[in-house]
Design a protein around this motif. Structure first.
Motif, PDB file in Angstrom:
ATOM      1  N   TYR A 159       0.844  -1.199   0.000  1.00  0.00           N
ATOM      2  CA  TYR A 159       0.000   0.000   0.000  1.00  0.00           C
ATOM      3  C   TYR A 159       0.874   1.241   0.000  1.00  0.00           C
ATOM      4  O   TYR A 159       2.081   1.162   0.237  1.00  0.00           O
ATOM      5  N   ARG A 160       0.262   2.406  -0.294  1.00  0.00           N
ATOM      6  CA  ARG A 160       0.960   3.690  -0.475  1.00  0.00           C
ATOM      7  C   ARG A 160       2.123   3.519  -1.477  1.00  0.00           C
ATOM      8  O   ARG A 160       3.241   3.994  -1.230  1.00  0.00           O
ATOM      9  N   PRO A 161       1.875   2.790  -2.600  1.00  0.00           N
ATOM     10  CA  PRO A 161       2.992   2.438  -3.487  1.00  0.00           C
ATOM     11  C   PRO A 161       3.618   3.636  -4.180  1.00  0.00           C
ATOM     12  O   PRO A 161       4.763   3.561  -4.626  1.00  0.00           O
ATOM     13  N   LEU A 162       2.863   4.754  -4.254  1.00  0.00           N
ATOM     14  CA  LEU A 162       3.416   5.954  -4.905  1.00  0.00           C
ATOM     15  C   LEU A 162       3.997   6.918  -3.879  1.00  0.00           C
ATOM     16  O   LEU A 162       4.613   7.925  -4.257  1.00  0.00           O
ATOM     17  N   ALA A 163       3.784   6.618  -2.612  1.00  0.00           N
ATOM     18  CA  ALA A 163       4.349   7.413  -1.503  1.00  0.00           C
ATOM     19  C   ALA A 163       4.079   8.904  -1.691  1.00  0.00           C
ATOM     20  O   ALA A 163       4.916   9.730  -1.330  1.00  0.00           O
ATOM     21  N   SER A 164       2.912   9.222  -2.272  1.00  0.00           N
ATOM     22  CA  SER A 164       2.738  10.602  -2.726  1.00  0.00           C
ATOM     23  C   SER A 164       1.820  11.451  -1.871  1.00  0.00           C
ATOM     24  O   SER A 164       1.659  12.628  -2.141  1.00  0.00           O
ATOM     25  N   ILE A 165       1.169  10.847  -0.867  1.00  0.00           N
ATOM     26  CA  ILE A 165       0.309  11.672  -0.016  1.00  0.00           C
ATOM     27  C   ILE A 165       0.664  11.422   1.444  1.00  0.00           C
ATOM     28  O   ILE A 165       1.315  10.453   1.770  1.00  0.00           O
ATOM     29  N   GLY A 166       0.205  12.326   2.305  1.00  0.00           N
ATOM     30  CA  GLY A 166       0.462  12.157   3.733  1.00  0.00           C
ATOM     31  C   GLY A 166       1.624  13.012   4.169  1.00  0.00           C
ATOM     32  O   GLY A 166       2.140  13.827   3.411  1.00  0.00           O
ATOM     33  N   THR A 167       2.029  12.788   5.413  1.00  0.00           N
ATOM     34  CA  THR A 167       3.107  13.599   5.968  1.00  0.00           C
ATOM     35  C   THR A 167       4.375  13.446   5.136  1.00  0.00           C
ATOM     36  O   THR A 167       4.712  12.341   4.719  1.00  0.00           O
ATOM     37  N   PRO A 168       5.087  14.564   4.887  1.00  0.00           N
ATOM     38  CA  PRO A 168       6.343  14.434   4.135  1.00  0.00           C
ATOM     39  C   PRO A 168       7.293  13.500   4.882  1.00  0.00           C
ATOM     40  O   PRO A 168       7.312  13.474   6.111  1.00  0.00           O
ATOM     41  N   ILE A 169       8.031  12.746   4.114  1.00  0.00           N
ATOM     42  CA  ILE A 169       8.953  11.778   4.720  1.00  0.00           C
ATOM     43  C   ILE A 169      10.129  12.522   5.339  1.00  0.00           C
ATOM     44  O   ILE A 169      10.662  13.461   4.760  1.00  0.00           O
ATOM     45  N   LYS A 170      10.496  12.099   6.553  1.00  0.00           N
ATOM     46  CA  LYS A 170      11.662  12.688   7.233  1.00  0.00           C
ATOM     47  C   LYS A 170      12.672  11.598   7.519  1.00  0.00           C
ATOM     48  O   LYS A 170      12.302  10.503   7.910  1.00  0.00           O
ATOM     49  N   THR A 171      13.941  11.885   7.323  1.00  0.00           N
ATOM     50  CA  THR A 171      14.974  10.918   7.681  1.00  0.00           C
ATOM     51  C   THR A 171      15.383  11.166   9.132  1.00  0.00           C
ATOM     52  O   THR A 171      15.016  12.187   9.723  1.00  0.00           O
ATOM     53  N   THR A 172      16.168  10.238   9.697  1.00  0.00           N
ATOM     54  CA  THR A 172      16.566  10.379  11.099  1.00  0.00           C
ATOM     55  C   THR A 172      17.427  11.630  11.307  1.00  0.00           C
ATOM     56  O   THR A 172      17.445  12.202  12.391  1.00  0.00           O
ATOM     57  N   ASP A 173      18.134  12.087  10.240  1.00  0.00           N
ATOM     58  CA  ASP A 173      18.933  13.307  10.406  1.00  0.00           C
ATOM     59  C   ASP A 173      18.120  14.571  10.088  1.00  0.00           C
ATOM     60  O   ASP A 173      18.681  15.656   9.919  1.00  0.00           O
ATOM     61  N   GLY A 174      16.772  14.426   9.999  1.00  0.00           N
ATOM     62  CA  GLY A 174      15.915  15.605   9.846  1.00  0.00           C
ATOM     63  C   GLY A 174      15.769  16.103   8.414  1.00  0.00           C
ATOM     64  O   GLY A 174      15.126  17.121   8.179  1.00  0.00           O
ATOM     65  N   CYS A 175      16.352  15.393   7.435  1.00  0.00           N
ATOM     66  CA  CYS A 175      16.221  15.829   6.032  1.00  0.00           C
ATOM     67  C   CYS A 175      14.855  15.415   5.481  1.00  0.00           C
ATOM     68  O   CYS A 175      14.249  14.473   5.962  1.00  0.00           O
ATOM     69  N   ASN A 176      14.412  16.153   4.493  1.00  0.00           N
ATOM     70  CA  ASN A 176      13.175  15.800   3.785  1.00  0.00           C
ATOM     71  C   ASN A 176      13.528  15.323   2.387  1.00  0.00           C
ATOM     72  O   ASN A 176      13.755  16.139   1.497  1.00  0.00           O
ATOM     73  N   PRO A 177      13.572  14.033   2.140  1.00  0.00           N
ATOM     74  CA  PRO A 177      13.858  13.582   0.779  1.00  0.00           C
ATOM     75  C   PRO A 177      12.706  13.971  -0.148  1.00  0.00           C
ATOM     76  O   PRO A 177      11.578  14.132   0.315  1.00  0.00           O
ATOM     77  N   PRO A 178      12.955  14.110  -1.446  1.00  0.00           N
ATOM     78  CA  PRO A 178      11.885  14.546  -2.360  1.00  0.00           C
ATOM     79  C   PRO A 178      10.808  13.479  -2.496  1.00  0.00           C
ATOM     80  O   PRO A 178      11.089  12.298  -2.311  1.00  0.00           O
ATOM     81  N   PRO A 179       9.567  13.906  -2.827  1.00  0.00           N
ATOM     82  CA  PRO A 179       8.531  12.904  -3.125  1.00  0.00           C
ATOM     83  C   PRO A 179       9.038  11.968  -4.220  1.00  0.00           C
ATOM     84  O   PRO A 179       9.707  12.423  -5.157  1.00  0.00           O
ATOM     85  N   LEU A 180       8.749  10.698  -4.086  1.00  0.00           N
ATOM     86  CA  LEU A 180       9.297   9.724  -5.047  1.00  0.00           C
ATOM     87  C   LEU A 180       8.837  10.003  -6.473  1.00  0.00           C
ATOM     88  O   LEU A 180       9.581   9.728  -7.424  1.00  0.00           O
ATOM     89  N   LEU A 181       7.631  10.564  -6.629  1.00  0.00           N
ATOM     90  CA  LEU A 181       7.150  10.840  -7.995  1.00  0.00           C
ATOM     91  C   LEU A 181       8.014  11.899  -8.694  1.00  0.00           C
ATOM     92  O   LEU A 181       7.982  12.016  -9.915  1.00  0.00           O
TER      93      LEU A 181
END
Ligand SMILES: NC(=O)c1ccc[n+]([C@@H]2O[C@H](COP(=O)([O-])OP(=O)(O)OC[C@H]3O[C@@H](n4cnc5c(N)ncnc54)[C@H](OP(=O)(O)O)[C@@H]3O)[C@@H](O)[C@H]2O)c1
Length: 318
Positions: free
Chosen positions: A204-226
């Protein structure tokens, strides 16, 4: 359509249409255009609040497509885990969808809530897994399978630890585990476990395109996969779209993908991922994107003095 075979010989279509957040007044058009595009698999859940409207669409669809050609999944919500509540919940879903049987019924989350609670708002809304053990819910799911109103039963959001415990007591082993999966959350341990135990994984969520922006453990926001540069490069190499790359990446691993859209042109675009063939170099490059990030992380169930924590929901799986 491509199919994956389950232990009992049933074949699940590898690509399905998701329906979470598909507005009730748009879901009929989404389903009919998906079937028109070639989809034969619809992923539903009682908590999505649109099963009645999906039922209207299915009744229209059955004028054109035989019931046995379509694969319909639904899910038991957390407020019906008590064994006596499982069959009534399934019966309600079947009535809403206008079906005699489901192809697959899943325990939606390994979390129990009091009857009538959609999302917990206060401490009293929760039931613990000691009060309503998952094995008792599973027995009731097996009882539904015995009655032949559901052809296959499975789980969703189950850790390997919970699956292992379930496999120990199950008379009917879970056919499917539906989990979040995309290049930022590659679930490699789940993929290996599922292969070993003949469990089909659905992403599920295969496009990873909605919801809270992804955060890495070092606080970075990687770009939406699309819009990710690597996914864009691979898409232009294969003359396809980034959504198609993300879906092809799942399909090529033998994982079922259930992208949601209510737009006919995107529904068709996603279906054409079945024609995309990624090469070894693409798969190796995408492997590097894994940061173990969940978008749907279970925090819905951890507030208001909950007995559930992220640690005990996921049992330490990142
Ligand atoms: N078991 C669980 O706990 C669980 C949790 C979450 C989801 N699910 C199931 O999995 C399904 C899929 O997951 P999801 O809906 O969360 O996320 P998703 O399918 O990864 O993403 C859906 C989002 O992407 C957009 N979209 C679809 N195709 C697109 C394309 N080709 N290009 C650009 N944007 C596109 C959709 O917008 P438009 O609709 O506006 O096109 C929607 O906003 C759900 O619908 C549900 O059936 C299960």
């Amino acid at each position: 359509m491509r199919y994956l075979q389950l232990l009992n010989g049933d074949k699940i279509p590898a690509l399905g249409l998701g329906t979470y957040l598909s507005p009730p007044d748009q879901v009929e058009r989404a389903i009919l255009s998906a079937l028109d595009a070639g989809y034969r698999h619809i992923d539903c859940a009682s908590i999505y609040g649109n099963e009645r409207e999906i039922g209207v669409a299915l009744r229209k669809a059955f004028k054109q497509y035989p019931r046995e050609e379509l694969w319909i999944t639904s899910k038991l919500w957390c407020d019906a885990h008590k064994p006596d509540d499982v069959l009534p919940a399934l019966t309600r879903t079947l009535e809403n969808l206008g079906l005699d049987y489901l192809d697959l019924y899943l325990i939606h989350w390994p979390v129990a809530l009091k009857s009538g609670v959609d999302f917990p708002q206060k401490p009293d809304d929760y039931l613990t897994l000691e009060e309503v053990p998952l094995r008792d819910t599973w027995r009731a799911m097996e009882h539904c399978a015995d009655k032949e109103i559901v052809r296959n039963i499975g789980v969703s959001n189950f850790s390997i630890k919970k699956l292992t415990a379930l496999l120990r007591i199950a008379a009917i082993p879970p056919a499917v585990n539906q989990i979040e999966m995309h290049p930022y959350q590659q679930q490699q341990a789940q993929v290996a476990f599922a292969r070993k135990h003949n469990i089909i994984l659905t992403a599920y969520r295969p496009l990873a395109s909605i919801g809270t922006p992804i955060k890495t453990t070092d606080g970075c926001n990687p770009p939406p996969l699309l819009n990710h540069p690597l996914i864009m490069t691979i898409a232009s190499k294969h003359n396809c779209t980034t959504a198609q790359v993300l879906l092809a990446w799942l399909l090529q691993q033998g994982v079922v993908a259930i992208p949601k859209s209510v737009h006919p042109e995107r529904i068709q675009e996603n279906f054409k991922a079945l024609d995309v063939c990624l090469d070894r170099n693409d798969m190796i490059a995408i492997k590097e994107l894994d940061i173990g990030a969940r978008i749907i992380d279970g925090t819905t169930f951890t507030g208001h003095n909950s007995p559930y924590t992220l640690e005990n929901i996921w049992d330490g799986e990142c």
